[in-house]
Design a protein around this motif. Structure first.
Motif, short mmCIF file in Angstrom:
data_model
loop_
_atom_site.label_atom_id
_atom_site.label_comp_id
_atom_site.label_asym_id
_atom_site.label_seq_id
_atom_site.Cartn_x
_atom_site.Cartn_y
_atom_site.Cartn_z
N ARG A 101 -11.14 4.24 11.09
CA ARG A 101 -9.72 3.94 11.10
C ARG A 101 -9.46 2.49 10.64
NH1 ARG A 101 -5.87 4.26 16.35
NH2 ARG A 101 -6.66 6.38 16.44
N SER A 102 -10.31 1.57 11.10
CA SER A 102 -10.12 0.16 10.72
C SER A 102 -10.31 -0.02 9.21
CB SER A 102 -11.11 -0.73 11.46
OG SER A 102 -10.99 -0.55 12.84
N LEU A 103 -11.32 0.64 8.67
CA LEU A 103 -11.55 0.53 7.22
C LEU A 103 -10.38 1.12 6.45
CD1 LEU A 103 -15.34 1.28 6.89
CD2 LEU A 103 -14.16 -0.74 6.06
N TYR A 104 -9.84 2.23 7.01
CA TYR A 104 -8.67 2.82 6.36
C TYR A 104 -7.53 1.81 6.32
CZ TYR A 104 -4.24 5.21 6.12
OH TYR A 104 -2.95 5.54 5.80
N LEU A 105 -7.28 1.15 7.45
CA LEU A 105 -6.19 0.18 7.49
C LEU A 105 -6.48 -1.00 6.56
CD1 LEU A 105 -5.27 0.23 11.28
CD2 LEU A 105 -3.91 1.07 9.35
N ALA A 106 -7.75 -1.36 6.44
CA ALA A 106 -8.12 -2.43 5.52
C ALA A 106 -7.80 -2.03 4.08
CB ALA A 106 -9.60 -2.77 5.67
N ALA A 107 -8.02 -0.75 3.78
CA ALA A 107 -7.71 -0.26 2.42
C ALA A 107 -6.20 -0.30 2.17
CB ALA A 107 -8.25 1.15 2.23
N VAL A 108 -5.42 0.05 3.20
CA VAL A 108 -3.96 -0.04 3.06
C VAL A 108 -3.56 -1.49 2.79
CG1 VAL A 108 -1.73 0.31 4.20
CG2 VAL A 108 -3.59 1.96 4.55
N LEU A 109 -4.18 -2.39 3.54
CA LEU A 109 -3.88 -3.82 3.39
C LEU A 109 -4.24 -4.30 1.98
CD1 LEU A 109 -2.78 -5.90 5.44
CD2 LEU A 109 -5.12 -6.79 5.58
N LEU A 110 -5.39 -3.84 1.50
CA LEU A 110 -5.82 -4.24 0.15
C LEU A 110 -4.81 -3.75 -0.90
CD1 LEU A 110 -8.10 -5.63 -1.44
CD2 LEU A 110 -9.18 -3.40 -1.69
N THR A 111 -4.32 -2.52 -0.68
CA THR A 111 -3.29 -1.99 -1.59
C THR A 111 -2.05 -2.87 -1.54
OG1 THR A 111 -4.12 0.22 -1.17
CG2 THR A 111 -1.96 0.07 -2.20
N ALA A 112 -1.68 -3.29 -0.33
CA ALA A 112 -0.50 -4.15 -0.19
C ALA A 112 -0.70 -5.46 -0.95
CB ALA A 112 -0.24 -4.43 1.30
N VAL A 113 -1.88 -6.04 -0.81
CA VAL A 113 -2.17 -7.29 -1.51
C VAL A 113 -2.10 -7.08 -3.03
CG1 VAL A 113 -3.97 -9.00 -2.01
CG2 VAL A 113 -3.58 -8.25 0.34
N ALA A 114 -2.70 -5.97 -3.48
CA ALA A 114 -2.70 -5.69 -4.93
C ALA A 114 -1.28 -5.47 -5.43
CB ALA A 114 -3.57 -4.46 -5.22
N LEU A 115 -0.45 -4.83 -4.60
CA LEU A 115 0.95 -4.60 -4.99
C LEU A 115 1.70 -5.93 -5.09
CD1 LEU A 115 1.97 -1.40 -3.00
CD2 LEU A 115 2.12 -1.70 -5.47
N CYS A 116 1.45 -6.82 -4.13
CA CYS A 116 2.12 -8.13 -4.15
C CYS A 116 1.74 -8.88 -5.42
CB CYS A 116 1.72 -8.96 -2.93
SG CYS A 116 2.47 -8.39 -1.42
N ILE A 117 0.45 -8.88 -5.73
CA ILE A 117 0.00 -9.59 -6.93
C ILE A 117 0.64 -8.99 -8.18
CG2 ILE A 117 -2.02 -10.06 -8.39
CD1 ILE A 117 -3.64 -10.37 -5.81
N THR A 118 0.67 -7.63 -8.22
CA THR A 118 1.26 -6.97 -9.39
C THR A 118 2.74 -7.31 -9.51
OG1 THR A 118 -0.28 -5.16 -9.07
CG2 THR A 118 1.56 -4.75 -10.55
N ALA A 119 3.45 -7.31 -8.36
CA ALA A 119 4.88 -7.64 -8.38
C ALA A 119 5.08 -9.05 -8.93
CB ALA A 119 5.46 -7.53 -6.98
N TRP A 120 4.23 -9.97 -8.49
CA TRP A 120 4.35 -11.35 -8.97
C TRP A 120 4.06 -11.41 -10.48
CZ3 TRP A 120 0.18 -14.28 -10.90
CH2 TRP A 120 0.56 -15.56 -11.33
N VAL A 121 2.95 -10.77 -10.86
CA VAL A 121 2.56 -10.83 -12.28
C VAL A 121 3.65 -10.24 -13.17
CG1 VAL A 121 1.00 -9.80 -13.99
CG2 VAL A 121 0.05 -10.92 -11.97
N SER A 122 4.20 -9.08 -12.75
CA SER A 122 5.11 -8.37 -13.64
C SER A 122 6.39 -9.15 -13.90
CB SER A 122 5.41 -6.98 -13.10
OG SER A 122 6.19 -7.10 -11.93
#
Lengths: 244, 322
Positions: free
Chosen positions: B150-171
């Motif tokens: 479960r913790s790893l799953y939540l870490a993956a969600v968090l990583l997606t959130a980080v990647a989305l933030c970076i993409t939003a900034w880049v775009s």
């Protein structure tokens, strides 16, 4: 003061001497035209000034700086803008975004870049095409877009390669009228044209005539069309009879 | 439309975070983990392959660097989280080397170079048994002690959130516009003063760091890695396919791609067993043929066309009176 100065510049591609010992200088606030038939070396000359190629011999100075070995992106930073002979729009971006890319040279902020791009587009009378994607534009508009992108970098000198090729005479004259106003913005221009002499005669402060990579004349348009070598090599005797 | 996309992304993340409240089965957690992991990986790939238009098929190099970094450094006695960080650094170092060389190439030559580098790393990992354990594999420490799945799953969600933030900034930044200019026409980009090599490299470094984090999470879930798994071209191509299916160069594309592809892969596996790869391949062919801009790309296109028609007709400028 000379803004751009070429001193005995040569460029060779294998056995072909594309540009041969060309020297000329262009002052600030001048619109100069390089005239020459297809293959005369105009594009090569532009590429040498813009840093795409480097001269095999001779040197190029821009604003008293040697730029012979500069890379294209550094040349832009110094204030040399350029357009391409064959239009190269960023097809999936809008007209505004295309122009913003030029404006980003002086700002990090997309809002400021958009503001600057809008100004340039209005000057080029493209204000109502701003939000169209570049891929759907007509050739006259694409030609203007090329110029808009280069102008947005706020260059001191703009190189316009075959700026009126493919345009009708009236379109060409309309565009040339706009270019005539570039010195108001503090921009000098060097434009290449193949044959629209009407444009050259009306717009040019200086004319440089190339033939097979060699410069065969330089001066005011009136001087050039009277020069026997120029008439013989390029204009043809018809121009003499017309008495331009 | 921007706002709508952000809203969808946030909604998706909230659903992701809330899932553990209802989901109980370990199997379902693993499926969801893959969905979010590949969403994050697709977003990471999208920076280079989508926005900058550089079709990399060698991202397994960074994925593997993250997984092996975590395993090797923690075996040497370093705390797992610090080892993960070192793995990320290793991936960034690889990215600088690989990008520095291969970004001089354009088009298919670039793609081939990225494949070659990743393959070299895979073969090296197989043969450097003293460090990597070779084909026998290497144990990976768990990043979480309690309720690891479960913790790893939540870490993956968090990583997606980080990647989305970076993409939003880049775009919406100058950097993003420069990347798109490089994708559309690199010579034009140069002509407006874009240092194309540096921009591409920067995008790759960010992309590699995110990919390595994903690799670390993946390794930590399976607790055991071999070169043919984490350094294989399957990883590279899956990252690319997720992004391209959803829409390369779009904000939401990789997210959509991952949801569809990863859930479809699971379903097909259950129904068709070994034949699922066949259907999976067919799906990709269909997308390439009929949705070359991906799902999000095609949708955006349709919407834009609609709004362009609604806008007042464009009047071409006439000759200027002097």
């Amino acid at each position: 003061m000379a803004l751009l100065e070429l001193n005995r510049v040569s460029k060779r591609f294998g056995g072909l001497l594309a540009v041969n010992q060309v020297s000329f200088s262009i002052n600030e606030g001048v619109v100069a035209f390089i005239v020459g038939p297809n293959g005369a070396g105009k594009t090569t000359l532009f590429n040498l000034i813009a840093g795409v190629f480097h001269p095999d011999e001779g040197n190029i100075h821009f604003a008293s700086k040697e730029i012979s070995q500069l890379s294209p992106d550094r040349a832009v930073h110094l204030g040399i803008g350029r357009t391409f002979q064959i239009v190269r729009p960023l097809r999936n971006l809008s007209v505004l975004e295309n122009t913003m890319l030029g404006a980003f040279l002086h700002t990090r902020s997309p809002a400021k870049a958009a503001e600057e791009a809008e100004k340039v587009l209005r000057f080029l009378q493209m204000g109502n095409a701003m939000h169209l994607p570049a891929r759907g534009l007509s050739l006259p508009m694409l030609k203007r877009l090329e110029i808009a992108r280069a102008l947005a970098t706020r260059p001191k000198l703009i190189l316009l390669d075959e700026v009126v090729a493919g345009l009708s005479t009236s379109e060409a004259l309309a565009l040339a009228e706009l270019l005539r106003r570039l010195p108001e913005w503090g921009i000098s221009a060097v434009a290449g044209v193949e044959h629209v002499m009407q444009v050259v005669m009306r717009m040019a402060d200086r004319v440089i005539v190339l033939d097979h990579g060699t410069m065969i004349g330089e001066g005011t348009p009136q001087e050039m069309v009277r020069k026997p070598e120029v008439i013989e090599a390029y204009l043809g005797s018809k121009y003499k009879e017309l008495g331009l | 439309m921007r706002r709508a996309q952000l809203l969808i992304a946030i909604l998706f993340l909230i659903l992701g975070l809330a899932a553990p409240l209802v989901v109980r089965s370990d199997y379902l957690f693993q499926v969801l983990f893959r969905v979010f992991l590949f969403a994050a990986l697709g977003l990471a790939w999208n920076l280079v392959g989508g926005y900058a238009g550089q079709l990399s098929l060698g991202h397994a190099a960074y994925f593997g660097a993250g997984a092996y970094g975590l395993a090797v450094f923690s075996k040497a006695g370093i705390h797992p989280w610090l080892a993960l960080l070192l793995g990320v650094l290793l991936a960034v170092l690889f990215a600088a080397l690989i990008g520095g060389v291969s970004f001089r190439l354009r088009g298919p030559y670039f793609t081939l170079a990225t494949i070659a580098f990743a393959e070299v790393l895979r073969v090296a990992a197989k043969n450097l048994a003293a460090v990597t354990g070779g084909d026998v594999g290497l144990q990976v420490p768990g990043l979480f002690v309690k309720s690891s799945g479960r913790s790893l799953y939540l870490a993956a969600v968090l990583l997606t959130a980080v990647a989305l933030c970076i993409t939003a900034w880049v775009s919406r930044s100058k950097f993003g516009y420069y990347l798109m200019a490089i994708r559309e026409d690199e010579d034009t980009a140069l002509s407006v003063g874009v240092n194309a090599t540096r921009c591409k490299l920067r995008a790759l470094l960010i992309s590699a760091a995110l990919t390595a984090l994903g690799g670390g999470l993946y390794g930590s879930l399976f607790l055991f890695i071999v070169p043919d798994q984490v350094l294989s071209i399957d990883i590279s191509s899956e990252m690319a396919i997720v992004a391209m299916l959803g829409g390369a160069g779009t904000f939401l594309g990789p997210l959509i791609g991952s949801v569809i592809l990863e859930s479809a892969a699971e379903l097909l596996k259950n129904i068709f067993h070994e034949a699922h790869l066949l259907i999976y391949g067919l799906l990709i062919v269909l997308v390439v043929l009929f949705l070359p801009e991906g799902i999000a790309g095609t949708l955006a296109h349709r919407l834009r066309r609609k709004s362009a028609i609604a806008a007042p007709p464009f009047k071409a400028p006439g000759p200027v009176s002097s």
